[in-house]
Design a protein around this motif. Structure first.
Motif, mmCIF file in Angstrom:
data_model
loop_
_atom_site.group_PDB
_atom_site.id
_atom_site.type_symbol
_atom_site.label_atom_id
_atom_site.label_comp_id
_atom_site.label_asym_id
_atom_site.label_seq_id
_atom_site.Cartn_x
_atom_site.Cartn_y
_atom_site.Cartn_z
ATOM 1 N N ALA A 14 0.820 -1.209 0.000
ATOM 2 C CA ALA A 14 0.000 0.000 0.000
ATOM 3 C C ALA A 14 0.855 1.262 0.000
ATOM 4 C CB ALA A 14 -0.917 0.003 1.219
ATOM 5 N N ASN A 15 0.299 2.314 -0.554
ATOM 6 C CA ASN A 15 0.882 3.652 -0.489
ATOM 7 C C ASN A 15 0.030 4.472 0.479
ATOM 8 O OD1 ASN A 15 2.035 6.136 -0.874
ATOM 9 N ND2 ASN A 15 1.302 6.420 -2.971
ATOM 10 N N PRO A 16 0.468 4.635 1.730
ATOM 11 C CA PRO A 16 -0.386 5.286 2.748
ATOM 12 C C PRO A 16 -0.686 6.761 2.489
ATOM 13 C CG PRO A 16 1.387 4.022 3.760
ATOM 14 C CD PRO A 16 1.723 4.130 2.307
ATOM 15 N N LYS A 17 0.127 7.446 1.662
ATOM 16 C CA LYS A 17 -0.087 8.866 1.349
ATOM 17 C C LYS A 17 -0.148 9.715 2.618
ATOM 18 C CE LYS A 17 -2.557 7.763 -2.939
ATOM 19 N NZ LYS A 17 -3.770 7.938 -3.737
ATOM 20 N N TRP A 18 0.940 9.637 3.383
ATOM 21 C CA TRP A 18 0.984 10.341 4.669
ATOM 22 C C TRP A 18 0.809 11.844 4.505
ATOM 23 C CZ3 TRP A 18 0.406 6.654 7.922
ATOM 24 C CH2 TRP A 18 1.071 5.428 7.780
ATOM 25 N N LEU A 19 1.429 12.421 3.468
ATOM 26 C CA LEU A 19 1.365 13.870 3.305
ATOM 27 C C LEU A 19 -0.062 14.343 3.083
ATOM 28 C CD1 LEU A 19 2.853 16.560 3.057
ATOM 29 C CD2 LEU A 19 3.161 16.093 0.615
ATOM 30 N N GLN A 20 -0.790 13.651 2.218
ATOM 31 C CA GLN A 20 -2.173 14.044 1.939
ATOM 32 C C GLN A 20 -3.035 13.987 3.202
ATOM 33 O OE1 GLN A 20 -0.221 12.417 -0.020
ATOM 34 N NE2 GLN A 20 -0.744 12.581 -2.194
ATOM 35 N N LYS A 21 -2.751 13.017 4.071
ATOM 36 C CA LYS A 21 -3.529 12.876 5.290
ATOM 37 C C LYS A 21 -3.273 14.018 6.274
ATOM 38 C CE LYS A 21 -3.807 7.818 5.076
ATOM 39 N NZ LYS A 21 -3.438 6.535 5.725
ATOM 40 N N SER A 22 -2.131 14.657 6.152
ATOM 41 C CA SER A 22 -1.785 15.738 7.080
ATOM 42 C C SER A 22 -1.900 17.120 6.458
ATOM 43 C CB SER A 22 -0.349 15.542 7.598
ATOM 44 O OG SER A 22 -0.227 14.320 8.290
ATOM 45 N N LYS A 76 -4.397 19.149 5.750
ATOM 46 C CA LYS A 76 -5.257 20.125 6.408
ATOM 47 C C LYS A 76 -4.545 20.756 7.599
ATOM 48 C CE LYS A 76 -9.828 18.374 5.094
ATOM 49 N NZ LYS A 76 -11.123 17.844 5.588
ATOM 50 N N ARG A 77 -3.887 19.928 8.410
ATOM 51 C CA ARG A 77 -3.147 20.436 9.564
ATOM 52 C C ARG A 77 -1.997 21.326 9.109
ATOM 53 N NH1 ARG A 77 -0.815 15.817 12.710
ATOM 54 N NH2 ARG A 77 -0.252 17.454 14.218
ATOM 55 N N LEU A 78 -1.298 20.910 8.056
ATOM 56 C CA LEU A 78 -0.169 21.691 7.562
ATOM 57 C C LEU A 78 -0.618 23.063 7.059
ATOM 58 C CD1 LEU A 78 1.827 18.907 5.682
ATOM 59 C CD2 LEU A 78 2.639 20.226 7.636
ATOM 60 N N LYS A 79 -1.725 23.100 6.325
ATOM 61 C CA LYS A 79 -2.223 24.370 5.809
ATOM 62 C C LYS A 79 -2.660 25.294 6.940
ATOM 63 C CE LYS A 79 -3.755 22.640 1.297
ATOM 64 N NZ LYS A 79 -4.934 22.362 0.428
ATOM 65 N N ARG A 80 -3.283 24.711 7.961
ATOM 66 C CA ARG A 80 -3.723 25.520 9.100
ATOM 67 C C ARG A 80 -2.514 26.112 9.839
ATOM 68 N NH1 ARG A 80 -6.428 21.964 11.388
ATOM 69 N NH2 ARG A 80 -5.046 21.341 13.085
ATOM 70 N N LYS A 81 -1.492 25.279 10.079
ATOM 71 C CA LYS A 81 -0.290 25.761 10.766
ATOM 72 C C LYS A 81 0.474 26.775 9.905
ATOM 73 C CE LYS A 81 -0.592 23.406 14.584
ATOM 74 N NZ LYS A 81 -0.759 24.085 15.899
ATOM 75 N N GLN A 82 0.443 26.593 8.581
ATOM 76 C CA GLN A 82 1.117 27.535 7.696
ATOM 77 C C GLN A 82 0.426 28.898 7.733
ATOM 78 O OE1 GLN A 82 4.035 26.820 5.722
ATOM 79 N NE2 GLN A 82 3.954 29.049 5.766
ATOM 80 N N ALA A 92 5.455 28.998 16.234
ATOM 81 C CA ALA A 92 4.624 28.522 15.130
ATOM 82 C C ALA A 92 5.464 27.760 14.109
ATOM 83 C CB ALA A 92 3.920 29.703 14.459
ATOM 84 N N LYS A 93 6.672 28.262 13.864
ATOM 85 C CA LYS A 93 7.578 27.575 12.932
ATOM 86 C C LYS A 93 7.948 26.193 13.467
ATOM 87 C CE LYS A 93 10.715 30.145 11.082
ATOM 88 N NZ LYS A 93 11.967 30.950 10.900
ATOM 89 N N HIS A 94 8.170 26.118 14.781
ATOM 90 C CA HIS A 94 8.506 24.840 15.414
ATOM 91 C C HIS A 94 7.356 23.848 15.284
ATOM 92 C CE1 HIS A 94 10.192 22.060 18.399
ATOM 93 N NE2 HIS A 94 9.001 22.054 18.966
ATOM 94 N N HIS A 95 6.116 24.310 15.508
ATOM 95 C CA HIS A 95 4.946 23.425 15.393
ATOM 96 C C HIS A 95 4.775 22.924 13.961
ATOM 97 C CE1 HIS A 95 3.096 25.555 19.140
ATOM 98 N NE2 HIS A 95 3.930 24.592 19.473
ATOM 99 N N LEU A 96 4.981 23.811 12.989
ATOM 100 C CA LEU A 96 4.864 23.408 11.585
ATOM 101 C C LEU A 96 5.940 22.380 11.229
ATOM 102 C CD1 LEU A 96 3.566 23.819 8.776
ATOM 103 C CD2 LEU A 96 5.195 25.688 8.410
#
Length: 379
Positions: free
Chosen positions: A211-219, A221-227, A243-247
């Motif tokens: 399987a290709n879990p596609k980890w980036l796609q799953k995260s 929404k969180r990445l865009k919010r933190k950005q 904020a940079k550390h959390h991202l």
């Protein structure tokens, strides 16, 4: 494990690898390390400026040996550099020299000056057995005895390079070591062809899929919010640094998930097969396709190939890379028909021999045959 950092001479028949361990320096040792980073960065920028000025004024380029010969004079004029181990300073100049080599070979852009966020590691290029202690400490010259959490056994006598890195608030030691190569297994009966994909990470010639879990796609929404949160913070403020550390923490988590999955997949393949045939893909060239770049990067094709190759070397198993052209279009049923189909068509249907099979499995079978033919021709 990753490709080694620093410079090292290895004997013929040796396998060079890198293992990463956590470090737990004291507050005093942390201050020494950050001070060393600052001095090394200052030397790097000075050496880069020197190269640029000499080229502009004289039209000639100076090399690593030229700048290394000037290093004693530099240390005399800058007494604080007595705080830094001489080999660490030499490695700073080696890094700059390698940056210019990469630029001239068109692998990267022109070297740029480093700020404190872009120089977060130092390298001891000639590690010795005396650097390591049985009680879980590593002796870093000019820094002291630093606690190292070795989560797996390693041979201290084989360590050639120690790279100390600070990343996302944590300290790491990347140990480059060499081990004797294992004789190759000549049996090719237990062989497999693998086709790398995006829907499934791997399809094998045996009909299995990983399987290709596609980890980036799953995260995402969180990445865009933190950005968005980061973009609203005032530059230079403590809140922006938080904020940079959390991202960065989310990006690191995604990267660790990907690496863990790729390690498990590569280990499974190497344990099961004596010969692994795969396509010789130009991943960097494929990344220029902006519609597929993110998906290819998230799948980690290049890293997976590296993991498979070095794991196979450690146990004497073979990896053969084959030309990728027409592996998906050629019928694996033996009739040799080219069945053209778009990426959206997931089933291979041969109008000549009637074979109906998953397109990725069909490609994997063709990859296996090409790999076996390459070995047969090589004798």
């Amino acid at each position: 494990m990753r490709p080694s950092k620093g410079t090292s001479k290895t004997k013929e028949g040796e396998i060079v690898s890198v293992v990463r361990f956590r470090l737990e320096p004291t507050k005093e040792q942390e201050q020494k390390l950050f001070r060393t980073f600052y001095l090394c960065r200052k030397l790097y920028n000075h050496a880069l400026e020197e190269r640029i000025i000499i080229y502009r004024e004289n039209g000639v380029s100076i090399r690593y040996t030229d700048q290394q010969n000037r290093l004693p004079v530099w240390k005399q004029s800058q007494p604080e550099y007595k705080e830094v181990h001489s080999q660490v300073l030499q490695n700073v100049l080696q890094r700059l020299d390698q940056a210019f080599i990469n630029f001239f070979e068109k692998r990267t852009r022109f070297p740029r000056f480093k700020n404190k966020f872009r120089y977060r590691s130092i390298t001891y290029p000639q590690a010795r057995l005396g650097y390591f202690h049985k009680d879980g400490y590593v002796s870093l010259p000019k820094i002291g005895l630093v606690r190292m959490i070795a989560h797996q056994p390693f041979d201290p006598t084989a360590v050639k390079i120690i790279n100390v890195k600070f990343h996302d608030g944590k300290w790491y030691a990347n140990l480059t070591y060499a081990t004797e190569s294992v004789p190759l297994i000549t049996n090719t009966n237990n062989a497999v062809g693998i086709d790398l994909g995006l829907l499934s990470l791997i399809a094998t010639s045996d009909g299995d899929f990983f399987a290709n879990p596609k980890w980036l796609q799953k995260s995402e929404k969180r990445l865009k919010r933190k950005q968005r949160q980061l973009s609203r913070k005032k530059k230079g403020s403590n809140n922006r640094e938080k904020a940079k550390h959390h991202l960065q923490a989310i990006h690191d988590h995604v990267a660790n998930q990907r690496k863990d999955h790729l390690h498990k997949v590569s280990r499974s393949l190497v344990n099961r097969y004596d010969l692994i045939c795969m396509e010789d893909l130009l991943v960097k060239g494929m990344m220029k396709n902006h519609r597929l770049a993110k998906s290819i990067a998230n799948a980690g094709w290049g890293r997976l190939a590296t993991y498979i190759e070095y794991k196979a070397k450690f146990v004497g198993k073979r990896v053969v890379k084959v030309p990728p052209h027409y592996t998906s279009q050629l019928c694996s049923g033996g009739c040799g028909t080219i069945v053209k189909k778009d990426l959206s068509v997931r089933i291979h249907k041969c109008p000549k021999c009637g074979l109906e099979i998953d397109r990725d499995t069909n490609a994997a079978i063709n990859i296996l045959r090409r790999g076996l033919e390459i070995l047969r021709q090589a004798g």
